[in-house]
Motif scaffolding. Structure first.
Motif, short mmCIF file in Angstrom:
data_model
loop_
_atom_site.label_atom_id
_atom_site.label_comp_id
_atom_site.label_asym_id
_atom_site.label_seq_id
_atom_site.Cartn_x
_atom_site.Cartn_y
_atom_site.Cartn_z
N VAL A 16 45.65 43.11 41.51
CA VAL A 16 45.96 43.96 40.51
C VAL A 16 47.11 43.43 40.07
CG1 VAL A 16 47.07 46.08 40.30
CG2 VAL A 16 44.93 46.12 41.60
N MET A 19 45.87 40.90 37.36
CA MET A 19 45.22 41.68 36.26
C MET A 19 46.45 42.23 35.17
SD MET A 19 41.87 43.37 37.33
CE MET A 19 42.49 44.65 37.86
N LEU A 20 47.39 42.58 35.70
CA LEU A 20 48.52 43.39 34.86
C LEU A 20 49.27 42.40 34.29
CD1 LEU A 20 49.51 46.25 37.20
CD2 LEU A 20 47.83 46.22 35.52
N TRP A 68 46.33 50.59 29.20
CA TRP A 68 45.33 50.09 30.45
C TRP A 68 46.06 49.70 31.35
CZ3 TRP A 68 45.16 44.97 32.24
CH2 TRP A 68 44.20 44.52 33.01
N SER A 71 47.06 52.72 33.67
CA SER A 71 45.83 53.42 34.22
C SER A 71 45.36 52.64 35.42
CB SER A 71 44.70 53.52 33.30
OG SER A 71 44.16 52.32 32.72
N GLU A 72 45.34 51.22 35.38
CA GLU A 72 44.99 50.29 36.50
C GLU A 72 45.87 50.67 37.72
OE1 GLU A 72 42.55 48.05 37.15
OE2 GLU A 72 41.61 48.96 35.34
N SER A 75 45.28 53.88 39.14
CA SER A 75 44.01 54.19 40.27
C SER A 75 44.19 53.25 41.44
CB SER A 75 42.97 53.69 39.32
OG SER A 75 42.89 52.10 38.98
N PHE A 76 45.02 52.28 41.27
CA PHE A 76 45.34 51.44 42.44
C PHE A 76 46.08 52.12 43.55
CE2 PHE A 76 47.88 48.43 44.94
CZ PHE A 76 46.97 47.73 45.80
#
Length: 91
Positions: A16, A19-20, A68, A71-72, A75-76
């Motif tokens: 994560v 990705m971020l 985005w 939100s990631e 959700s994590f």
């Protein structure tokens, strides 16, 4: 809580984080490379020339991908909170 669960959560956290950070890092890399290429072509040897365009590009990347990213991470975090009972051993 066993070691596999800890390793799984750690791996997911690293993924994560990667990705971020990817949109910001890739934007800074591309803009920095373009400015360096322009400097080498024109033989301008100013070190601080790439700072302002890189800052603007990173700000635009944050504006574009900010929703985005939020939100990631939400959700994590929810996934981690949902795993708490199973990690404690209650379910």
């Amino acid at each position: 809580m066993d070691t596999n669960a800890v390793l799984d959560i750690g791996l997911q956290g690293i993924l994560v984080a990667g990705m971020l950070s990817a949109p910001i890092l890739i934007t800074a890399l591309v803009v920095g490379f373009a400015i360096s290429l322009l400097q080498s072509i024109t033989q301008i040897q100013e070190v601080t020339l790439s700072f302002v365009p890189k800052t603007i590009a990173v700000a635009v990347a944050l504006i574009v991908s900010g929703h985005w990213m939020i939100s990631e991470i939400v959700s994590f975090t929810r996934m981690l909170f949902d795993k708490i009972p199973a990690l404690i051993g209650g379910g």
